[in-house]
Design an enzyme around this catalytic site. Structure first.
Site, PDB file in Angstrom:
ATOM      1  N   ASP A 204      92.149  22.253  65.290  1.00 23.14           N
ATOM      2  CA  ASP A 204      91.878  20.858  64.943  1.00 23.14           C
ATOM      3  C   ASP A 204      91.933  20.635  63.437  1.00 23.14           C
ATOM      4  O   ASP A 204      92.537  19.677  62.955  1.00 23.14           O
ATOM      5  CB  ASP A 204      90.514  20.438  65.506  1.00 23.14           C
ATOM      6  CG  ASP A 204      89.444  21.501  65.322  1.00 23.14           C
ATOM      7  OD1 ASP A 204      89.648  22.426  64.512  1.00 23.14           O
ATOM      8  OD2 ASP A 204      88.400  21.412  65.986  1.00 23.14           O
TER       9      ASP A 204
ATOM     10  N   ASP B 159      92.501  25.544  82.154  1.00 20.95           N
ATOM     11  CA  ASP B 159      92.881  26.942  81.923  1.00 20.95           C
ATOM     12  C   ASP B 159      91.936  27.913  82.614  1.00 20.95           C
ATOM     13  O   ASP B 159      91.880  29.096  82.268  1.00 20.95           O
ATOM     14  CB  ASP B 159      92.883  27.233  80.414  1.00 20.95           C
ATOM     15  CG  ASP B 159      94.211  26.882  79.763  1.00 20.95           C
ATOM     16  OD1 ASP B 159      95.112  26.407  80.473  1.00 20.95           O
ATOM     17  OD2 ASP B 159      94.339  27.066  78.536  1.00 20.95           O
TER      18      ASP B 159
END
Length: 479
Positions: free
Chosen positions: A289, A136
């Site tokens: 997460d 990214d």
């Protein structure tokens, strides 16, 4: 006998001569202190004592369970079936499951070669592993460097894919989610995630995949972090102490007692079926997460933490980077708690005991109370009682319990025990930022979704440390 504090009394005190202004102010302060400050501080102290007891009992229970298991319990290989993969003459490498290795990164100039190289060196049949670099980066030069590194490994026969997006929507969660949409990713049975500064040992897959392959109830196998730059400075030494407690106590306890813990976002292997059932990655918080782990657990999946499997990584060695990281780690869980509290309560696939553990122990005590009480008790209440001696804090709350909590945190890192004072100081300094971030997450204020990638130095930090050491070797004063 003290008169009650009223507006009429205040006006009366200011009437008359101006010769004893200081005396009048002291008298007014005495009235305010007796009527307002002392009762408020006493109530606030009791609230903090309750939070301190909650945190203390939670820590004692976890340490007792982990210690008992270490002395008398079974190892992961004894609790779960584990059998090494063996080559088959007829089936060949098809006996090995297809594994996807995801390496998300963002402008990682210093570490991209380390992470990509480590992922490509994993010991696994070359036709049963796919390495996916999710870049990214916004810097065109870094993007070209990462792409060249991927092409270099591809020329060596590694099945590696370089994937980019035209936006950073969802940050890391968005990149991981997008990466799983490719056809080659959908064919994989397991997915491994390594952040850009993580360097797994070549046998990482050989140690973790068999647990998932032979135990269909397992969704996640999590490894432990090993810090390559922990000796860089006092700040990294202190961080090592806190994180060692997290892995050796909190993660170990969750795995043993409840088969649940927060996924650390890296150095872990997920079963694709579990990830799909939990509805994949979501970017609603900065702890994607932990979000995934909680949702998968509520579906009935079990997790396994293996402390003996360690993956090299880097600690923030600059205070600014550490503050941004701690903001994310404190704000995200609080915000996730706000979003999932009712979803967890309504869930009917897990026991009430597990729901209580997730809500009370995992979220409320460890992610909210722990941050708040560290700041309000040690940085507000105790200093305030020095100025207001009418409020007395019990000795056990000032000395005994804080000492035991400190020992619990530092005992897992014996080599740094002599730095315990610095650990206490840094924890108290950071408690203000963590408490602020916790309330930002709970009330979803402006910075709730702030995501600043932690600055990494890779091999550059080693060169810098070596240069610094050579320059100051004979400067006793600096040391």
């Amino acid at each position: 006998m003290d008169r009650p504090l009223t507006m009429a009394n205040l006006l009366e005190l200011f009437m008359g001569t101006q010769d004893d202004i200081i005396g009048k102010f002291m008298l007014i302060w005495g009235q305010i202190k007796v009527s307002l400050v002392v009762p408020f501080l006493r109530v606030f102290m009791y609230i903090n004592l309750v939070m301190l007891i909650m945190l203390f009992t939670e820590m004692v229970y976890m340490v007792m369970v982990v210690t008992t298991n270490k002395l008398f319990g079974k190892k992961p290989e004894q609790r779960y079936k584990w059998k090494q993969f063996e080559d088959d003459v007829e089936l060949g490498s098809s006996v090995y499951p297809l594994v996807l290795v995801q390496v998300p990164m963002f402008n990682e100039r210093e570490v991209y070669q380390l992470s990509i190289g480590a992922a490509c060196r994993l010991t696994w049949p070359y036709d049963r592993i796919v390495v996916q670099v999710l870049d990214d980066s916004t810097d065109p030069l870094i993007k070209s460097m990462v792409e060249m590194e991927c092409n270099s490994w591809a020329s060596k026969g590694i099945n590696i894919h370089y994937q980019v997006r035209d936006n950073r929507e969802g940050y890391k969660a968005g990149a991981l989610k997008q990466g799983l949409k490719h056809d080659y990713a959908k064919e994989c049975e397991y997915v491994v995630i390594f952040d850009a500064d993580f360097q797994p040992e070549p046998n990482f897959l050989a140690q973790t995949i068999p647990f998932l392959h032979h135990n269909p109830e397992l969704a996640l196998v999590q490894g432990r972090w090993k810090f390559v730059n922990s000796s860089d400075c006092i700040m990294t030494r202190v961080q090592e102490m806190s994180l060692n407690y997290h892995f050796k106590v909190e993660q170990e306890f969750g795995s043993i007692a409840h088969s649940f813990f927060g996924f650390n976002g890296t150095a872990g292997v997920w079963r694709m079926a579990a990830l799909d059932e939990a509805e994949g990655w979501k970017d609603r918080t900065t702890v994607e997460d932990m979000d995934l782990a909680v949702r998968a657990s509520l579906k009935g999946w079990k997790f396994l933490y293996i402390g003996s499997i360690m993956v090299k990584n880097e600690l923030p060695s600059v205070l600014k980077a550490y503050r941004y990281q701690q903001h994310r780690w404190s704000c995200g869980p609080a915000n996730l708690f706000r979003k999932m509290v009712f979803e967890i309560m309504r869930n009917n696939r897990v026991t009430w005991w597990k729901k209580i553990y997730i809500l009370y122990s995992f979220f409320f005590v460890r992610k909210i109370v722990a941050h708040i009480v560290t700041f309000t008790l040690y940085c507000v209440v105790i200093p305030a009682t020095v100025l207001i001696p009418e409020v007395m804090i019990p000795v056990w709350a000032i000395i005994y319990i804080p000492t035991i909590i400190t020992l619990f945190n530092v005992i897992g890192t014996p080599r740094s025990f002599y730095l315990v004072v610095f650990w206490v100081l840094l924890e108290n300094v950071m408690s203000l930022h963590r408490t602020k971030a916790t309330f930002i997450g709970l009330f979803e204020t402006q910075r709730v979704n702030e995501w600043v990638v932690t600055e990494k130095h890779g091999d550059a930090s080693k060169v810098k440390a070596a240069t610094s050491e050579s320059q100051s070797r004979f400067r006793i004063g600096e040391r």
